[in-house]
Motif scaffolding. Structure first.
Motif, short mmCIF file in Angstrom:
data_model
loop_
_atom_site.label_atom_id
_atom_site.label_comp_id
_atom_site.label_asym_id
_atom_site.label_seq_id
_atom_site.Cartn_x
_atom_site.Cartn_y
_atom_site.Cartn_z
N GLU A 121 61.24 44.64 13.18
CA GLU A 121 61.23 44.33 14.47
C GLU A 121 60.32 42.81 14.50
O GLU A 121 60.49 42.20 16.01
N GLU A 122 59.79 42.33 14.04
CA GLU A 122 59.38 40.93 13.99
C GLU A 122 60.28 39.98 13.96
O GLU A 122 60.32 38.77 14.68
N ASN A 123 60.72 40.26 13.58
CA ASN A 123 62.55 39.50 13.04
C ASN A 123 63.61 39.13 13.44
O ASN A 123 64.44 39.48 13.42
N GLY A 124 63.58 40.71 15.06
CA GLY A 124 64.21 40.21 15.82
C GLY A 124 65.02 41.45 15.20
O GLY A 124 66.75 41.53 16.44
N VAL A 125 65.41 42.65 13.82
CA VAL A 125 66.03 43.39 13.35
C VAL A 125 65.80 45.07 14.58
O VAL A 125 64.30 45.39 14.96
N LYS A 126 66.68 45.55 15.91
CA LYS A 126 66.78 47.13 15.97
C LYS A 126 67.53 47.43 15.92
O LYS A 126 68.77 47.29 15.40
N GLU A 127 66.99 49.20 15.77
CA GLU A 127 67.69 50.38 15.33
C GLU A 127 69.11 50.31 16.51
O GLU A 127 68.84 50.37 17.85
N GLY A 163 72.14 52.79 12.12
CA GLY A 163 72.87 50.94 11.93
C GLY A 163 71.57 50.20 12.70
O GLY A 163 70.59 50.50 13.11
N TYR A 164 71.96 49.59 12.34
CA TYR A 164 70.39 47.81 13.38
C TYR A 164 71.90 46.52 13.13
O TYR A 164 72.34 46.47 12.81
N MET A 165 70.47 46.14 14.49
CA MET A 165 71.08 44.85 14.79
C MET A 165 70.02 43.71 14.70
O MET A 165 68.88 44.28 14.82
N LEU A 171 73.88 43.60 12.33
CA LEU A 171 73.33 43.35 10.78
C LEU A 171 73.86 44.79 9.87
O LEU A 171 74.51 44.61 8.58
N ARG A 172 73.72 45.53 10.70
CA ARG A 172 75.29 47.16 9.69
C ARG A 172 75.46 47.79 10.47
O ARG A 172 74.09 48.21 11.27
N ALA A 173 76.74 48.11 10.49
CA ALA A 173 76.82 49.40 11.58
C ALA A 173 76.83 50.32 11.63
O ALA A 173 75.75 51.03 10.19
#
Length: 180
Positions: A121-127, A163-165, A171-173
């Motif tokens: 989350e700190e690096n901008g990754v969201k589910e 999946g993640y943005m 990032l991954r569908a």
């Protein structure tokens, strides 16, 4: 007329002829010079145009390179974040096998997974949230389809793998089951 006057007259005629020849030569030289100036002016214009094209091309190249460098910097951690996402999946699988015997052991797994999720989350990754939402091929990967009563076609009815943005990029569908 005497000879001397005739000589002077002849000399005057020759002088006039020389003057006329000089004028003609000067005229031809001026025409030639004007043609040369015109040719050189056209050549200079062509070279200026070529230089401007090269300058514009260099500016476009620099702009593309700057954008490329910004994208590289923006998405620099993408590979490692993909690997962390896979580790989170493994922790979730382990936590789904929770029993009374291993519950104390799995508390450590929960803490580790929580730390990894915080790093993501700190690096901008969201589910990517998608359950009960319309299927979108830009974010979802349909693995299965199923006819389901009371559900419109093309709705995500089950998430098989999250999946993640990453910032503004997938990032991954999400692997999903979609209603028919």
């Amino acid at each position: 007329m005497d000879k001397e006057t005739e000589n002077i007259k002849q000399q005057l005629e020759e002088t006039e002829e020389i003057k006329e020849n000089k004028k003609e030569k000067n005229k031809k030289k001026k025409n030639h010079d004007a043609e040369e100036i015109l040719r050189l002016t056209e050549e200079l214009g062509a070279e200026k145009e070529k230089a401007m094209r090269i300058q514009a091309e260099m500016m476009n190249f620099r702009k593309r390179k700057d954008e490329e460098v910004l994208n590289i910097q923006k998405y620099a951690g993408e590979d490692i974040l993909k690997k962390l996402v896979n580790i989170v999946d493994n922790f979730e699988r382990a936590l789904n096998m929770k029993t009374e015997e291993n519950s104390e052991f799995l508390k450590g797994f929960e803490m580790i997974m929580s730390n990894i999720i915080n790093i993501l989350e700190e690096n901008g990754v969201k589910e990517i949230e998608c359950l009960n939402m319309p299927f979108d091929p830009a974010f979802h990967q349909a693995v299965l389809t199923e006819a389901r009563d009371g559900c419109d076609a093309g709705i995500v009815i089950e998430v098989l793998q999250k999946g993640y943005m990453y910032k503004d990029k997938v990032l991954r569908a999400t692997m999903v089951k979609v209603s028919e």
